[in-house]
Design a protein around this motif. Structure first.
Motif, PDB file in Angstrom:
ATOM      1  N   VAL A 113       0.854  -1.198   0.000  1.00 24.86           N
ATOM      2  CA  VAL A 113       0.000   0.000   0.000  1.00 24.86           C
ATOM      3  C   VAL A 113       0.888   1.246   0.000  1.00 24.86           C
ATOM      4  CG1 VAL A 113      -1.758   1.292   1.270  1.00 24.86           C
ATOM      5  CG2 VAL A 113      -1.854  -1.206   1.202  1.00 24.86           C
ATOM      6  N   PHE A 114       1.961   1.216   0.793  1.00 26.82           N
ATOM      7  CA  PHE A 114       2.894   2.342   0.828  1.00 26.82           C
ATOM      8  C   PHE A 114       3.708   2.431  -0.450  1.00 26.82           C
ATOM      9  CE2 PHE A 114       2.313   1.585   5.438  1.00 26.82           C
ATOM     10  CZ  PHE A 114       1.901   2.853   5.806  1.00 26.82           C
ATOM     11  N   SER A 115       4.132   1.287  -0.979  1.00 26.64           N
ATOM     12  CA  SER A 115       4.975   1.315  -2.175  1.00 26.64           C
ATOM     13  C   SER A 115       4.219   1.825  -3.389  1.00 26.64           C
ATOM     14  CB  SER A 115       5.535  -0.084  -2.462  1.00 26.64           C
ATOM     15  OG  SER A 115       4.504  -0.996  -2.756  1.00 26.64           O
ATOM     16  N   THR A 116       2.894   1.645  -3.429  1.00 22.57           N
ATOM     17  CA  THR A 116       2.095   2.142  -4.550  1.00 22.57           C
ATOM     18  C   THR A 116       1.561   3.549  -4.302  1.00 22.57           C
ATOM     19  OG1 THR A 116       0.087   1.111  -3.633  1.00 22.57           O
ATOM     20  CG2 THR A 116       1.354  -0.175  -5.220  1.00 22.57           C
ATOM     21  N   MET A 117       1.740   4.059  -3.072  1.00 21.13           N
ATOM     22  CA  MET A 117       1.175   5.358  -2.735  1.00 21.13           C
ATOM     23  C   MET A 117       1.714   6.463  -3.642  1.00 21.13           C
ATOM     24  SD  MET A 117      -1.015   6.736  -0.739  1.00 21.13           S
ATOM     25  CE  MET A 117      -1.170   5.570   0.591  1.00 21.13           C
ATOM     26  N   SER A 118       3.005   6.422  -3.944  1.00 20.25           N
ATOM     27  CA  SER A 118       3.597   7.441  -4.806  1.00 20.25           C
ATOM     28  C   SER A 118       2.932   7.434  -6.171  1.00 20.25           C
ATOM     29  CB  SER A 118       5.100   7.200  -4.949  1.00 20.25           C
ATOM     30  OG  SER A 118       5.743   7.283  -3.709  1.00 20.25           O
ATOM     31  N   THR A 119       2.753   6.237  -6.725  1.00 25.17           N
ATOM     32  CA  THR A 119       2.112   6.114  -8.035  1.00 25.17           C
ATOM     33  C   THR A 119       0.695   6.645  -8.004  1.00 25.17           C
ATOM     34  OG1 THR A 119       3.431   4.127  -8.452  1.00 25.17           O
ATOM     35  CG2 THR A 119       1.528   4.483  -9.866  1.00 25.17           C
ATOM     36  N   VAL A 120      -0.025   6.339  -6.933  1.00 26.94           N
ATOM     37  CA  VAL A 120      -1.416   6.781  -6.812  1.00 26.94           C
ATOM     38  C   VAL A 120      -1.495   8.301  -6.686  1.00 26.94           C
ATOM     39  CG1 VAL A 120      -3.435   6.736  -5.301  1.00 26.94           C
ATOM     40  CG2 VAL A 120      -2.249   4.611  -5.863  1.00 26.94           C
ATOM     41  N   VAL A 121      -0.633   8.881  -5.851  1.00 31.73           N
ATOM     42  CA  VAL A 121      -0.642  10.337  -5.685  1.00 31.73           C
ATOM     43  C   VAL A 121      -0.319  11.021  -7.010  1.00 31.73           C
ATOM     44  CG1 VAL A 121       0.538  12.270  -4.579  1.00 31.73           C
ATOM     45  CG2 VAL A 121      -0.140  10.300  -3.228  1.00 31.73           C
ATOM     46  N   PHE A 122       0.650  10.478  -7.744  1.00 31.42           N
ATOM     47  CA  PHE A 122       0.990  11.053  -9.039  1.00 31.42           C
ATOM     48  C   PHE A 122      -0.183  10.953 -10.008  1.00 31.42           C
ATOM     49  CE2 PHE A 122       5.612   9.610  -8.105  1.00 31.42           C
ATOM     50  CZ  PHE A 122       5.752  10.658  -7.207  1.00 31.42           C
ATOM     51  N   ALA A 123      -1.006   9.898  -9.836  1.00 35.16           N
ATOM     52  CA  ALA A 123      -2.161   9.729 -10.714  1.00 35.16           C
ATOM     53  C   ALA A 123      -3.156  10.869 -10.550  1.00 35.16           C
ATOM     54  CB  ALA A 123      -2.851   8.388 -10.427  1.00 35.16           C
ATOM     55  N   PHE A 124      -3.154  11.507  -9.387  1.00 38.57           N
ATOM     56  CA  PHE A 124      -4.070  12.628  -9.142  1.00 38.57           C
ATOM     57  C   PHE A 124      -3.472  13.977  -9.568  1.00 38.57           C
ATOM     58  CE2 PHE A 124      -6.091   9.612  -6.208  1.00 38.57           C
ATOM     59  CZ  PHE A 124      -7.418   9.827  -6.507  1.00 38.57           C
ATOM     60  N   SER A 125      -2.230  13.979 -10.031  1.00 38.30           N
ATOM     61  CA  SER A 125      -1.628  15.249 -10.451  1.00 38.30           C
ATOM     62  C   SER A 125      -2.364  15.779 -11.673  1.00 38.30           C
ATOM     63  CB  SER A 125      -0.143  15.054 -10.771  1.00 38.30           C
ATOM     64  OG  SER A 125       0.030  14.149 -11.846  1.00 38.30           O
ATOM     65  N   GLY A 126      -2.531  17.062 -11.737  1.00 37.98           N
ATOM     66  CA  GLY A 126      -3.260  17.702 -12.833  1.00 37.98           C
ATOM     67  C   GLY A 126      -4.371  18.601 -12.335  1.00 37.98           C
ATOM     68  N   THR A 127      -4.900  18.318 -11.136  1.00 39.85           N
ATOM     69  CA  THR A 127      -5.951  19.179 -10.595  1.00 39.85           C
ATOM     70  C   THR A 127      -5.427  20.582 -10.324  1.00 39.85           C
ATOM     71  OG1 THR A 127      -5.406  18.275  -8.420  1.00 39.85           O
ATOM     72  CG2 THR A 127      -7.310  17.348  -9.532  1.00 39.85           C
ATOM     73  N   GLU A 128      -4.116  20.702 -10.084  1.00 37.60           N
ATOM     74  CA  GLU A 128      -3.532  22.018  -9.806  1.00 37.60           C
ATOM     75  C   GLU A 128      -3.569  22.940 -11.023  1.00 37.60           C
ATOM     76  OE1 GLU A 128      -0.747  19.789 -11.941  1.00 37.60           O
ATOM     77  OE2 GLU A 128      -1.657  19.223 -10.026  1.00 37.60           O
ATOM     78  N   LEU A 129      -3.974  22.410 -12.189  1.00 39.31           N
ATOM     79  CA  LEU A 129      -4.131  23.251 -13.382  1.00 39.31           C
ATOM     80  C   LEU A 129      -5.128  24.380 -13.144  1.00 39.31           C
ATOM     81  CD1 LEU A 129      -4.157  20.657 -16.306  1.00 39.31           C
ATOM     82  CD2 LEU A 129      -2.626  22.604 -16.075  1.00 39.31           C
ATOM     83  N   LEU A 130      -6.041  24.174 -12.183  1.00 32.07           N
ATOM     84  CA  LEU A 130      -6.989  25.245 -11.847  1.00 32.07           C
ATOM     85  C   LEU A 130      -6.257  26.518 -11.449  1.00 32.07           C
ATOM     86  CD1 LEU A 130      -9.757  23.382  -9.799  1.00 32.07           C
ATOM     87  CD2 LEU A 130      -9.983  24.419 -12.061  1.00 32.07           C
ATOM     88  N   GLY A 131      -5.114  26.355 -10.773  1.00 32.21           N
ATOM     89  CA  GLY A 131      -4.335  27.525 -10.390  1.00 32.21           C
ATOM     90  C   GLY A 131      -3.721  28.226 -11.580  1.00 32.21           C
ATOM     91  N   VAL A 132      -3.322  27.459 -12.601  1.00 28.07           N
ATOM     92  CA  VAL A 132      -2.750  28.049 -13.808  1.00 28.07           C
ATOM     93  C   VAL A 132      -3.796  28.857 -14.555  1.00 28.07           C
ATOM     94  CG1 VAL A 132      -1.534  27.545 -15.972  1.00 28.07           C
ATOM     95  CG2 VAL A 132      -1.126  26.134 -13.957  1.00 28.07           C
ATOM     96  N   THR A 133      -5.058  28.403 -14.513  1.00 30.17           N
ATOM     97  CA  THR A 133      -6.121  29.065 -15.266  1.00 30.17           C
ATOM     98  C   THR A 133      -6.705  30.276 -14.559  1.00 30.17           C
ATOM     99  OG1 THR A 133      -7.895  27.718 -14.287  1.00 30.17           O
ATOM    100  CG2 THR A 133      -6.786  26.824 -16.220  1.00 30.17           C
ATOM    101  N   ALA A 134      -6.302  30.522 -13.304  1.00 31.27           N
ATOM    102  CA  ALA A 134      -6.964  31.548 -12.486  1.00 31.27           C
ATOM    103  C   ALA A 134      -7.001  32.916 -13.164  1.00 31.27           C
ATOM    104  CB  ALA A 134      -6.272  31.655 -11.127  1.00 31.27           C
ATOM    105  N   GLY A 135      -5.939  33.275 -13.867  1.00 33.62           N
ATOM    106  CA  GLY A 135      -5.882  34.589 -14.498  1.00 33.62           C
ATOM    107  C   GLY A 135      -6.711  34.709 -15.755  1.00 33.62           C
ATOM    108  N   GLU A 136      -7.259  33.585 -16.239  1.00 29.66           N
ATOM    109  CA  GLU A 136      -8.053  33.606 -17.474  1.00 29.66           C
ATOM    110  C   GLU A 136      -9.453  33.041 -17.238  1.00 29.66           C
ATOM    111  OE1 GLU A 136      -5.241  32.827 -21.126  1.00 29.66           O
ATOM    112  OE2 GLU A 136      -4.531  31.626 -19.447  1.00 29.66           O
ATOM    113  N   THR A 137      -9.902  33.112 -15.994  1.00 31.47           N
ATOM    114  CA  THR A 137     -11.206  32.574 -15.609  1.00 31.47           C
ATOM    115  C   THR A 137     -12.189  33.694 -15.325  1.00 31.47           C
ATOM    116  OG1 THR A 137     -10.183  30.615 -14.633  1.00 31.47           O
ATOM    117  CG2 THR A 137     -12.412  31.147 -13.912  1.00 31.47           C
ATOM    118  N   LYS A 138     -13.393  33.559 -15.849  1.00 28.18           N
ATOM    119  CA  LYS A 138     -14.447  34.511 -15.533  1.00 28.18           C
ATOM    120  C   LYS A 138     -14.844  34.358 -14.066  1.00 28.18           C
ATOM    121  CE  LYS A 138     -16.627  34.564 -20.135  1.00 28.18           C
ATOM    122  NZ  LYS A 138     -17.878  34.253 -20.886  1.00 28.18           N
TER     123      LYS A 138
END
Length: 481
Positions: free
Chosen positions: A226-251
């Motif tokens: 469970v611990f050895s796969t945790m890194s892979t799982v957390v990386f699988a969720f990467s991409g949600t932070e794109l909301l921060g990149v879009t902040a300056g172009e969001t209505k």
């Protein structure tokens, strides 16, 4: 003179209400064209990728069904905590390329520069791998055709979508992500019908139910995987932070960003964990996608025609979605660095449609170099870019948690009340601290397990080089001044 300039500015804003709002760095070159539906699909599309469609079976094989569900639940909690921190910062300071802007203000300019560069490099490496994968997928349908020709076609497509306007990028990502979401919903729905016995499934004369989840024990390989796969799982969720990149172009970012954060989290949790439950219930965990996508295994077992071709189409969509988001994110990082006067000002110039074209061309060139390095220097340059990409995202999460804590402390020092914020992180300071601990824990796990150790090594080298480059550049420009 000042009065006439102010009047001109107000006239321009009245004529172009969707144009980016000005601040100390001047965001007037970008345009606020993204709506809530775009934000939700961009954040979903950034997360739902080949990791879920192709690699999730391997995670089940390693950690077992319950272990995988637990790992994904912890990963979902981590990303939600980080997004709550980002939501507070992004609604109070809606700026494109927000991570490094916040890092520059609340931690230091060198850290801000480093965060932007490693995030840019992470997406640049992803571009190379996505364009390579797109050509290989097309070869399955058109055997004998050159993969490079298909890759070139998709490179032109993705570049054009980003070059037209931020609206065209957002619309394309909305539909790319939409296809992935529909595929997951259909998979969960059909799988559920098979689980309860409404649809027949090969190997079962009765409804399989959920017995496969605990058939060989709660943790058939022990708790350590469970611990050895945790890194892979957390990386699988990467991409949600794109909301921060879009902040300056969001209505209306103060309203739309929090809404996107909450809805995205619950959908991600349902999609990821729901898919894992269906896979685990219908396929023995020992055979779950070791050599084949678990989605295809389930569809084949149910007897769905053209299961392989359907999933190849969905995977191709996921690849194009990742490339689309990657080019956008890396472009905006260059624009933001230029806007903050950390790199030459030429990168912040925009077209009349608000597209930083020079930054876009540079980011695409970086992606093409990554694509070239995947062939000519795969063992060194490309491996360093791709293997360290996931860690780069987690470092961004750590920075966001630290920035949110320092932001609140600054508010308290300035006598500001939390009630002034249009969105604030609940249960402060528990949420940012938990986000920080979980994210740092992922980095630590990368050093503990040998399979991830090289990624951590590459990431450390890149970070040190970024600080060195910033120090030298600052010293040289300081002397010139």
């Amino acid at each position: 003179m000042a009065s006439s300039e102010t009047q001109a500015t107000e006239t321009r804003r009245a004529a172009h209400p969707d144009e980016g709002e000005a601040h100390a760095g001047g965001h007037t070159g970008l345009q606020r064209k993204m709506e809530t539906r775009h934000l939700m699909m961009i954040s979903l599309g950034g997360v739902i990728g080949t990791g879920l469609f192709l690699s999730s079976g391997y995670t089940i094989h390693q950690a077992g069904p319950i272990g995988t569900i637990l790992a994904y639940a912890i990963g979902a909690l981590n990303v939600y905590m980080v997004m709550l921190c980002l939501g507070e910062l992004a609604t109070d300071m809606p700026q494109t390329g927000s991570f490094h802007v916040y890092a520059k203000r609340f931690i230091g300019p060198a850290t801000g520069f480093t965060v932007a560069i490693i995030y840019f490099l992470a997406w640049m490496g992803a571009l190379g791998s996505e364009f390579t994968a797109s050509g290989l997928i097309m070869q399955k349908w058109f055997p004998g055709s050159p993969a490079w020709a298909w890759s070139a076609l998709f490179i032109v497509l993705i570049f054009t979508l980003n070059a037209l306007s931020v609206r065209s990028f957002a619309e394309a990502e909305f539909w790319f992500a939409g296809i992935k979401v529909v595929a997951i919903i259909v998979f969960i729905a059909i799988g559920t019908l098979a689980i309860v016995g409404i649809l027949p499934i090969a190997g079962y004369s009765h409804a399989p139910g959920l017995t496969n989840l605990v058939k060989d024990g709660v943790f058939p390989n022990g708790f350590a995987p469970v611990f050895s796969t945790m890194s892979t799982v957390v990386f699988a969720f990467s991409g949600t932070e794109l909301l921060g990149v879009t902040a300056g172009e969001t209505k209306n970012p103060g309203e739309n960003i929090p809404k996107a954060i909450h809805t995205t989290f619950w959908r991600l949790a349902i999609f990821f964990i729901g898919s894992i439950v269906v896979m685990s219930a219908l396929i023995p965990w020992q055979d779950a996608g070791v050599d084949k996508s678990p989605f295809v295994l389930v569809f084949d077992a149910i007897g769905l025609p053209f299961a392989g071709d359907l999933m190849n189409f969905v995977v191709l969509t996921a690849i194009l979605s990742a490339a689309n988001s990657g080019l956008y994110a890396s472009t905006r990082m260059l624009w933001s660095l230029s806007n903050e006067h950390m790199i030459p000002q030429v990168f912040s110039r925009t077209t009349k449609h608000g597209v930083p074209l020079i930054a876009l061309c540079t980011a695409m060139l970086g992606g093409l170099l990554a694509l070239l390095s995947s062939v000519t220097a795969a063992s060194v340059i490309y491996l360093a870019l791709v293997s360290s990409a996931g860690l780069a995202i987690v470092i961004v999460w750590i920075v966001l948690a630290v920035c949110e804590i320092r932001f609140r402390l600054e508010m308290r020092r300035d006598g500001r009340d939390v009630g002034e914020l249009s969105f604030h992180t609940p249960a402060w300071p528990v949420v940012p601290i938990v986000a920080l601990v979980l994210s740092v824990g992922t980095i630590v796990l990368s050093g503990v397990y040998e399979s991830m150790r090289s990624s951590l090594m590459y990431m450390v080298v890149i970070i040190v080089l970024c600080y060195v480059v910033y120090g030298i550049t600052t010293a040289v420009t300081g002397r010139r001044g």
